[in-house]
Design a protein around this motif. Structure first.
Motif, PDB file in Angstrom:
ATOM      1  N   VAL A 453      -1.879 -49.631  24.640  1.00 23.39           N
ATOM      2  CA  VAL A 453      -0.897 -49.988  23.506  1.00 23.39           C
ATOM      3  C   VAL A 453      -1.440 -49.468  22.273  1.00 23.39           C
ATOM      4  O   VAL A 453      -2.529 -49.538  21.907  1.00 23.39           O
ATOM      5  N   ARG A 454      -0.808 -48.199  21.742  1.00 17.77           N
ATOM      6  CA  ARG A 454      -1.270 -47.821  20.258  1.00 17.77           C
ATOM      7  C   ARG A 454       0.085 -47.600  19.565  1.00 17.77           C
ATOM      8  O   ARG A 454       1.138 -47.333  20.178  1.00 17.77           O
ATOM      9  N   ALA A 455       0.027 -47.551  18.145  1.00 13.76           N
ATOM     10  CA  ALA A 455       1.050 -47.098  17.292  1.00 13.76           C
ATOM     11  C   ALA A 455       1.193 -45.517  17.218  1.00 13.76           C
ATOM     12  O   ALA A 455       0.089 -44.988  17.230  1.00 13.76           O
ATOM     13  N   SER A 456       2.335 -44.977  17.537  1.00 12.48           N
ATOM     14  CA  SER A 456       2.521 -43.726  17.445  1.00 12.48           C
ATOM     15  C   SER A 456       2.104 -43.139  15.969  1.00 12.48           C
ATOM     16  O   SER A 456       2.385 -43.701  15.103  1.00 12.48           O
ATOM     17  N   SER A 457       1.605 -42.021  15.915  1.00 13.25           N
ATOM     18  CA  SER A 457       0.999 -41.475  14.622  1.00 13.25           C
ATOM     19  C   SER A 457       2.124 -40.880  14.066  1.00 13.25           C
ATOM     20  O   SER A 457       2.192 -40.481  12.741  1.00 13.25           O
ATOM     21  N   ASN A 458       3.177 -40.374  14.708  1.00  9.35           N
ATOM     22  CA  ASN A 458       4.231 -39.505  13.866  1.00  9.35           C
ATOM     23  C   ASN A 458       5.786 -40.019  14.290  1.00  9.35           C
ATOM     24  O   ASN A 458       6.640 -39.102  13.758  1.00  9.35           O
ATOM     25  N   LYS A 459       5.852 -41.051  14.910  1.00  5.97           N
ATOM     26  CA  LYS A 459       7.134 -41.670  14.915  1.00  5.97           C
ATOM     27  C   LYS A 459       7.457 -43.114  15.120  1.00  5.97           C
ATOM     28  O   LYS A 459       6.401 -43.732  15.169  1.00  5.97           O
ATOM     29  N   PRO A 460       8.455 -43.780  14.875  1.00  6.01           N
ATOM     30  CA  PRO A 460       8.701 -45.269  14.801  1.00  6.01           C
ATOM     31  C   PRO A 460       8.535 -45.752  16.094  1.00  6.01           C
ATOM     32  O   PRO A 460       9.488 -46.109  16.682  1.00  6.01           O
ATOM     33  N   GLU A 461       7.420 -45.843  16.764  1.00  3.28           N
ATOM     34  CA  GLU A 461       7.335 -46.244  18.080  1.00  3.28           C
ATOM     35  C   GLU A 461       6.016 -46.671  18.324  1.00  3.28           C
ATOM     36  O   GLU A 461       4.844 -46.656  17.617  1.00  3.28           O
ATOM     37  N   LEU A 462       5.776 -47.502  19.541  1.00  6.58           N
ATOM     38  CA  LEU A 462       4.586 -47.768  20.215  1.00  6.58           C
ATOM     39  C   LEU A 462       4.520 -47.012  21.694  1.00  6.58           C
ATOM     40  O   LEU A 462       5.278 -46.831  22.433  1.00  6.58           O
ATOM     41  N   VAL A 463       3.324 -46.552  21.772  1.00  6.21           N
ATOM     42  CA  VAL A 463       2.953 -45.834  22.829  1.00  6.21           C
ATOM     43  C   VAL A 463       2.208 -46.559  23.982  1.00  6.21           C
ATOM     44  O   VAL A 463       1.379 -47.343  23.291  1.00  6.21           O
ATOM     45  N   VAL A 464       2.718 -46.523  25.244  1.00  6.82           N
ATOM     46  CA  VAL A 464       1.999 -47.409  26.313  1.00  6.82           C
ATOM     47  C   VAL A 464       1.820 -46.364  27.372  1.00  6.82           C
ATOM     48  O   VAL A 464       2.836 -45.556  27.833  1.00  6.82           O
ATOM     49  N   VAL A 465       0.765 -46.473  28.027  1.00  4.93           N
ATOM     50  CA  VAL A 465       0.282 -45.587  29.029  1.00  4.93           C
ATOM     51  C   VAL A 465      -0.507 -46.681  29.985  1.00  4.93           C
ATOM     52  O   VAL A 465      -1.366 -47.427  29.729  1.00  4.93           O
ATOM     53  N   VAL A 466      -0.249 -46.424  31.168  1.00  2.00           N
ATOM     54  CA  VAL A 466      -1.110 -47.233  32.404  1.00  2.00           C
ATOM     55  C   VAL A 466      -1.667 -46.217  33.460  1.00  2.00           C
ATOM     56  O   VAL A 466      -0.807 -45.419  33.708  1.00  2.00           O
ATOM     57  N   GLU A 467      -2.727 -46.919  34.125  1.00  2.00           N
ATOM     58  CA  GLU A 467      -3.298 -45.931  35.234  1.00  2.00           C
ATOM     59  C   GLU A 467      -3.945 -46.793  35.959  1.00  2.00           C
ATOM     60  O   GLU A 467      -4.740 -47.944  35.642  1.00  2.00           O
ATOM     61  N   SER A 468      -4.010 -46.606  37.421  1.00  2.00           N
ATOM     62  CA  SER A 468      -5.004 -47.111  38.361  1.00  2.00           C
ATOM     63  C   SER A 468      -5.517 -46.324  39.389  1.00  2.00           C
ATOM     64  O   SER A 468      -4.825 -45.241  39.825  1.00  2.00           O
ATOM     65  N   PRO A 469      -6.913 -46.533  39.547  1.00  2.00           N
ATOM     66  CA  PRO A 469      -7.417 -45.640  40.698  1.00  2.00           C
ATOM     67  C   PRO A 469      -7.224 -46.118  41.825  1.00  2.00           C
ATOM     68  O   PRO A 469      -7.735 -45.716  43.085  1.00  2.00           O
ATOM     69  N   VAL A 470      -6.409 -47.577  42.230  1.00  2.00           N
ATOM     70  CA  VAL A 470      -6.497 -48.201  42.969  1.00  2.00           C
ATOM     71  C   VAL A 470      -4.956 -47.781  44.083  1.00  2.00           C
ATOM     72  O   VAL A 470      -5.127 -47.683  45.178  1.00  2.00           O
ATOM     73  N   SER A 471      -4.040 -47.990  43.510  1.00  2.00           N
ATOM     74  CA  SER A 471      -2.650 -48.221  44.039  1.00  2.00           C
ATOM     75  C   SER A 471      -1.593 -47.672  42.915  1.00  2.00           C
ATOM     76  O   SER A 471      -1.733 -48.411  41.826  1.00  2.00           O
ATOM     77  N   GLU A 472      -0.497 -47.355  43.326  1.00  2.00           N
ATOM     78  CA  GLU A 472       0.795 -47.545  42.473  1.00  2.00           C
ATOM     79  C   GLU A 472       1.193 -48.853  42.158  1.00  2.00           C
ATOM     80  O   GLU A 472       1.552 -49.109  40.997  1.00  2.00           O
ATOM     81  N   ALA A 473       0.984 -49.787  43.159  1.00  2.00           N
ATOM     82  CA  ALA A 473       1.453 -51.201  42.819  1.00  2.00           C
ATOM     83  C   ALA A 473       0.526 -51.690  41.526  1.00  2.00           C
ATOM     84  O   ALA A 473       1.056 -52.512  40.881  1.00  2.00           O
ATOM     85  N   ARG A 474      -1.028 -51.462  41.580  1.00  2.00           N
ATOM     86  CA  ARG A 474      -1.652 -51.809  40.534  1.00  2.00           C
ATOM     87  C   ARG A 474      -1.182 -51.561  39.150  1.00  2.00           C
ATOM     88  O   ARG A 474      -1.258 -52.070  38.308  1.00  2.00           O
ATOM     89  N   MET A 475      -0.870 -50.093  39.391  1.00  2.00           N
ATOM     90  CA  MET A 475      -0.457 -49.309  38.143  1.00  2.00           C
ATOM     91  C   MET A 475       0.745 -50.198  37.606  1.00  2.00           C
ATOM     92  O   MET A 475       0.727 -50.637  36.193  1.00  2.00           O
ATOM     93  N   ARG A 476       1.593 -50.596  38.261  1.00  2.00           N
ATOM     94  CA  ARG A 476       3.094 -51.238  37.876  1.00  2.00           C
ATOM     95  C   ARG A 476       2.321 -52.733  37.609  1.00  2.00           C
ATOM     96  O   ARG A 476       3.195 -53.229  36.504  1.00  2.00           O
TER      97      ARG A 476
END
Length: 499
Positions: A453-476
Motif C-alpha cells: 500500500v502506498r500513496a499515489s504520487s500523481n493522483k488522489p489515490e492509494l496504490v495496492v499491489v499483491v503477489e505470491s510465489p505460491v498460488s493465486e489463492a495466497r495472492m487473493r
C-alpha cells in the motif's frame, strides 16, 4: 507586480480571468498535475513558469531549458503560458514542439540544456495537465525541489529577470528518431503490434520500430486527443486486452503499448498474454546481465520479488536494489548507484550507459524488448516469459483517496501492520517476516507472499499491489488482508480495477 495565486476560483468570472489559480495539491512528490480549469488556469500556469525560472536561477543552473507538449487539446496553450512565465524569469527556452517526454529529455543532451519542462498529463485521463521538470540531466525534480517550487509559486516569490529568450527547434522529432535508430538492424524478422491509444507515441513509435527492422501492425496510432477507445496507459487492462486481441488476430511475435507521453511501454506475448512490466524487467535483466557481468539494477517496491530470488539473475551475479516508486526516485537511484538499468512496475524503464542515458523512454524499452528477442533466435516471447519462475501477481490497483488525506491514511496503515507484526499475529494465516517502509508499506509473509500500500504520487489515490510465489489463492488472501486494513479508514473509496 504579479498577483498571488488563489487556491480556488469560480470559472466564468472576473476573478478567474484576473488572478492565477493554482491548487497547492497539484505539486506532487516529483512532478506537477492539475485538472485544467478546475485546479489551475492559464494565468496559474504562467505563475508556475515564473516559479520554475526563479528556482533554476536559485539553484545556480545555467538558464537554458527544453520544453515540449503532449497531444491533448489544451496542452499547446498550457505550454505557451508556461513559456511566457519562464521567459519572464530569465530562462532561455528551446521549444521542441509536440513531443514525447523522452524526446524532451533527449533535448537536454542534444541541445545542451541543463533544464527541462515537459507539459504532459502522462497517462492521466483527459482534463488533467501537468509538467515534468528537471534541472540536472538526466534527473527530474524530487520532493525537495518540488517543495521549494510550491513555496515560490504559492507565495508569488518570483524574481523576474532580463535575458529570457525563445527559440522553436524545427524538425527535432527527426533528430530524436535518428538517435534511437542509430543501431544495427534486427537480424530476426519480428511482427510487432504497436499500440498507442491515439496518444502522442503514434507519431513516433511505429516509425522507429519499422526503422530497426520490424514489421509493424499499427493499433490506434492516429492522433486523437479524445482517446476514443481507451486511455493510453499500458497498465490499464482495457489497453492490454486490445493489444492481446490484435496479437492473436495477426499472429504477431509481440505486442507493445505506449502511454500518453511515451515514457512507458507495456508488453503482450505472442500468445496474447499480458506480461506485467515488472516481469518484463526480470526478463530484460536476465538478458542484459548476460552481456554485462555483475550488473546492478534498481526496481521499485511495487515490483515482483523475483529480482531478489531468480536463480538466473543470481547465477549471473546481478544485484538488485528495491527503492521508492516514482520515475524521479528510480532515475535518481539508478544514477547514484551507476546501475545498468532501473525498472518500475508501471513500465518506466531507465537504461543507463551503454544502453541509454539514464532517463525513461518507452520507445527505447520497446527496442530493448525487440533486441532481446533478436538475441534469442528460436525462442518466442512466451518461451522467455515461461522460463521466469511463476508467481501470481495483481495489476496495479488504485483506490480513491483525496490528496489532502492520502498520506495520513498510509501512515495509519503502516502503523496497523507494524502493530500486527509486533503482536505476532498472522496475516492470511501466515506470519509477517518483513515490513518494507521505504515507500508506504510492503508486507511480506514467510512464504514470500506480499502486499503493498502506498500513496499515489500523481493522483488522489492509494496504490495496492499483491503477489505470491505460491498460488493465486495466497495472492487473493493477501489482497483481502490489505483491503480489510484499508477499509478501516473511511476516506478510502472504490478501486479503479481489482482482481
Amino acid at each position: 507586480m504579479f498577483p498571488k495565486p488563489q487556491v480556488a476560483l469560480s470559472p466564468n468570472t472576473f476573478e478567474y480571468e484576473s488572478f492565477p489559480l493554482v491548487k497547492p495539491t497539484g505539486f506532487r512528490e516529483y512532478d506537477a498535475r492539475w485538472l485544467f480549469e478546475k485546479e489551475i488556469n492559464l494565468m496559474g500556469v504562467q505563475a508556475l513558469g515564473m516559479g520554475l525560472g526563479t528556482l533554476v536561477h536559485e539553484m545556480g543552473v545555467r538558464p537554458d531549458i527544453v520544453t515540449g507538449h503532449d497531444f491533448r487539446g489544451y496542452s499547446s496553450s498550457i505550454k505557451y503560458a508556461l513559456i511566457s512565465g519562464m521567459m519572464a524569469a530569465g530562462l532561455r527556452v528551446k521549444d521542441v514542439g509536440l513531443a514525447l517526454s523522452p524526446m524532451a529529455y533527449f533535448g537536454q543532451f542534444e541541445l545542451d540544456c541543463p533544464a527541462v519542462a515537459m507539459v504532459t498529463a502522462s497517462h492521466n485521463d483527459n482534463g488533467w495537465t501537468g509538467v515534468k521538470m528537471g534541472a540536472n540531466r538526466p534527473m527530474t525534480f524530487g520532493p525537495e525541489e518540488m517543495g521549494r517550487l510550491k513555496d515560490i509559486v504559492m507565495n508569488a516569490a518570483f524574481k523576474l529577470r532580463e535575458g529570457g529568450a525563445y527559440e522553436f527547434v524545427a524538425n527535432f522529432r527527426d533528430r530524436y528518431i535518428a538517435d534511437l535508430t542509430d543501431r544495427p538492424k534486427l537480424k530476426r524478422k519480428l511482427k510487432v503490434v504497436a499500440a498507442c491509444g491515439n496518444g502522442t507515441a503514434g507519431a513516433f513509435a511505429p516509425q522507429v520500430l519499422e526503422m530497426i527492422g520490424c514489421e509493424v501492425i499499427p493499433l490506434d496510432v492516429n492522433l486523437d486527443h479524445t482517446f476514443p477507445r481507451y486511455n493510453p496507459n499500458p497498465e490499464d487492462m482495457k489497453m492490454l486486452h486490445a493489444i492481446a486481441d490484435k496479437v492473436r488476430e495477426t499472429g504477431a511475435d509481440v505486442g507493445l503499448g505506449f502511454d500518453g507521453d511515451g515514457d512507458r511501454c507495456g508488453v503482450v506475448d505472442n500468445n496474447g498474454d499480458e506480461i506485467f512490466a515488472d516481469k518484463i524487467g526480470v526478463m530484460l535483466a536476465r538478458d542484459l546481465s548476460k552481456l554485462h557481468a555483475n550488473a546492478q539494477f534498481v526496481v521499485d517496491v511495487k515490483s515482483t520479488g523475483l529480482f531478489a530470488t531468480d536463480p538466473v539473475l543470481k547465477a549471473q551475479g546481478a544485484k538488485t536494489d528495491y527503492w521508492k516508486t516514482g520515475h524521479s526516485y528510480i532515475k535518481r537511484r539508478v544514477n547514484e548507484l551507476s546501475a545498468l538499468a532501473g525498472f518500475e512496475k508501471s513500465g518506466h524503464f531507465f537504461f543507463n550507459k551503454p544502453v541509454g542515458r539514464g532517463y525513461d523512454d518507452g520507445v527505447l524499452t520497446a527496442i530493448a524488448v525487440c533486441e532481446m528477442l533478436d538475441r534469442n533466435p528460436g525462442r518466442s516471447m512466451a518461451d522467455l516469459y515461461n522460463a521466469v519462475p511463476k508467481t501470481w501477481g495483481s495489476p496495479t490497483m488504485a483506490a480513491k483517496c483525496a490528496d489532502e488525506v492520502k498520506y495520513g491514511v498510509v501512515d495509519r496503515v503502516v502503523e496497523r501492520f507494524a502493530q500486527i507484526s509486533r503482536n505476532g499475529e498472522n496475516v492470511g494465516g501466515h506470519p509477517i517476516v518483513d515490513l518494507i517502509t521505504v515507500n508506504g508499506v510492503r508486507v511480506v509473509t514467510d512464504d514470500g507472499t506480499w502486499g503493498l500500500v502506498r500513496a499515489s504520487s500523481n493522483k488522489p489515490e492509494l496504490v495496492v499491489v499483491v503477489e505470491s510465489p505460491v498460488s493465486e489463492a495466497r495472492m487473493r488472501d493477501m489482497f483481502k488482508v490489505v483491503d480489510d486494513v484499508l477499509r478501516e479508514n473511511a476516506e478510502v473509496g472504490a478501486y479503479n480495477q481489482t482482481i
